[in-house]
Design an enzyme around this catalytic site. Sequence first.
Site, short mmCIF file in Angstrom:
data_model
loop_
_atom_site.label_atom_id
_atom_site.label_comp_id
_atom_site.label_asym_id
_atom_site.label_seq_id
_atom_site.Cartn_x
_atom_site.Cartn_y
_atom_site.Cartn_z
N HIS A 128 -12.90 -21.12 -12.88
CA HIS A 128 -11.82 -21.73 -11.80
C HIS A 128 -11.73 -21.15 -10.66
CE1 HIS A 128 -9.88 -23.15 -15.62
NE2 HIS A 128 -9.83 -22.35 -15.98
N ASP A 249 -12.83 -21.05 -26.07
CA ASP A 249 -11.48 -21.34 -26.29
C ASP A 249 -11.04 -22.64 -27.05
OD1 ASP A 249 -12.17 -22.32 -23.82
OD2 ASP A 249 -10.62 -21.47 -22.63
#
Length: 344
Positions: A128, A249
């Site tokens: 990110h 995830d």
Amino acid sequence: MKPEKIPVYCTFYDAPEHVFPGHPESPQRLQLVKPWLQDPPYPEMVWLNFMPALASDVLRVHNATILQTLQAASRRGSHEIDSAPTYVTEASYHAALMAAGATLAVSRRILSEGRGRGFAIMRPPGHHAEADRPMGFCLLNNLAIAAADAVAHGLEKVAIIDFDAHHGNGTEAIFSHHPGVGYLSLHEEYLYPGTGHQNSAPHARGRIINVPMPSFANPAAYLGVFQQVVKPWLMGFGAEMLFISAGFDAHFSDPLTSTTLDTDSFYQISKILVELADDYCQSRILFGLEGGYDAQALHDNIQACLAALCERSTFPDHYGPSPGHPSGSPDVEKIIALHQLRKE
């Protein structure tokens, strides 16, 4: 030709002092992996030493502002720096450089050997982080730094595949106008940070590909994308090395997402990627850890990927198979047409 069994180069860095009360991105994520330093699960694994990344390494993809921001924020001590929430502590500036250095050590070893496989097991994650700012639990973009370093050291084209459940907005933005770096992301649709739409990056068709996966996407949906989109993309792109933003995830146990992959899914995905690297990327592949917030699942999923890298077939799976929710699939035909991918 498929190579003989080769060493799998690994680094481990759990950033023990980069920790914030109650935050899911913590050293506890890797508590079950740390014993591997003394007792690795597969004999092919070779642990590498590493040093912090240099500012010159970081500045291949980031600008000086992010280093100044991180250094100043770390001096202030423990606090949140964005709404994700992303946090820093007094140790975080050093931790960010160490995570990037751990990734570079594996990448550079593979490059020096001419071929190889590796896994940088480190935190904090990176995909990110944009050129000028940390965000989304990420401080520096570890895989982007390593990919740019590989290009700087002579590779003409590299590819990054990101299977973290969250879109790697930072990686896409950093390489938005870099013709030598391809980026393909599979991520849960509408999840943080809200980027990665199927029609994004129109200027980079065929080089930047986003595959938003529906909520509760199951293993069959993911494996279909790897066969119908990822494989033809790599066949045509011409990458000399494959970098994997390996976020776990998307596992059905993860507390932050709703996709339903299981540990065997990550093994199957990793096998596909290793075979693709052997066939199209001169047997060069590097996995770098991104997300994954259930410690037991993360241990099992990393080991499943290592099993594929080491050409093994056994790994622990404490949670068992996916609950098997019916799920939709992305519009693969539209993606194929949009990026003019060749069908086999």
